[in-house]
Scaffold this motif. Structure first.
Motif, mmCIF file in Angstrom:
data_model
loop_
_atom_site.group_PDB
_atom_site.id
_atom_site.type_symbol
_atom_site.label_atom_id
_atom_site.label_comp_id
_atom_site.label_asym_id
_atom_site.label_seq_id
_atom_site.Cartn_x
_atom_site.Cartn_y
_atom_site.Cartn_z
ATOM 1 N N MET A 141 -2.684 3.320 6.386
ATOM 2 C CA MET A 141 -3.336 2.576 5.313
ATOM 3 C C MET A 141 -4.833 2.895 5.331
ATOM 4 O O MET A 141 -5.395 3.192 6.371
ATOM 5 C CB MET A 141 -3.131 1.078 5.474
ATOM 6 C CG MET A 141 -1.693 0.605 5.321
ATOM 7 S SD MET A 141 -0.892 0.967 3.758
ATOM 8 C CE MET A 141 -1.768 -0.028 2.612
ATOM 9 N N ASP A 195 -2.517 3.041 0.300
ATOM 10 C CA ASP A 195 -1.927 4.145 1.026
ATOM 11 C C ASP A 195 -2.933 5.296 1.090
ATOM 12 O O ASP A 195 -3.644 5.555 0.117
ATOM 13 C CB ASP A 195 -0.649 4.591 0.315
ATOM 14 C CG ASP A 195 0.142 5.570 1.142
ATOM 15 O OD1 ASP A 195 -0.115 6.782 0.981
ATOM 16 O OD2 ASP A 195 0.999 5.134 1.923
ATOM 17 N N LYS A 196 -2.983 5.993 2.209
ATOM 18 C CA LYS A 196 -3.921 7.114 2.368
ATOM 19 C C LYS A 196 -3.734 8.173 1.291
ATOM 20 O O LYS A 196 -4.688 8.811 0.873
ATOM 21 C CB LYS A 196 -3.779 7.755 3.744
ATOM 22 C CG LYS A 196 -4.393 6.951 4.846
ATOM 23 C CD LYS A 196 -4.315 7.700 6.162
ATOM 24 C CE LYS A 196 -4.979 6.900 7.260
ATOM 25 N NZ LYS A 196 -5.045 7.655 8.507
ATOM 26 N N ASP A 197 -2.499 8.363 0.832
ATOM 27 C CA ASP A 197 -2.232 9.362 -0.202
ATOM 28 C C ASP A 197 -2.890 9.017 -1.538
ATOM 29 O O ASP A 197 -3.107 9.899 -2.366
ATOM 30 C CB ASP A 197 -0.728 9.532 -0.417
ATOM 31 C CG ASP A 197 -0.030 10.129 0.793
ATOM 32 O OD1 ASP A 197 -0.723 10.768 1.629
ATOM 33 O OD2 ASP A 197 1.195 9.962 0.911
#
Length: 78
Positions: A1, A51-53
């Motif tokens: 996260m 989310d990191k994405d």
């Protein structure tokens, strides 16, 4: 996260939530229930987590909305 923002400002949190929701970027607000523990004084900041994405797209979204300075700096941990 990824921690997108950290703030005590409930209006900013609400605005960011709206931006993310409208852009179909999943998020949650961490420490939201801490106001019960602190007596609703607004001392403890809330964190909007994504989310990191989605981090780069969300940071650009905040920038486009004129609040890019509120975003946390990107982490070097990938």
């Amino acid at each position: 996260m990824f921690e997108l923002i950290r703030t005590n400002d409930p209006v900013l949190i609400s605005f960011v939530e709206s931006l993310l929701r409208d852009s179909d970027i999943g998020f949650f607000v961490a420490d939201q229930n801490m106001s019960i523990m602190e007596g609703s004084l607004g001392i403890l900041p809330r964190r909007v987590m994504i989310d990191k994405d989605d981090a780069e797209r969300a940071r650009q979204l905040l920038k486009d909305a004129g609040i890019g300075d509120e975003a946390r700096p990107p982490h070097g941990d990938g």
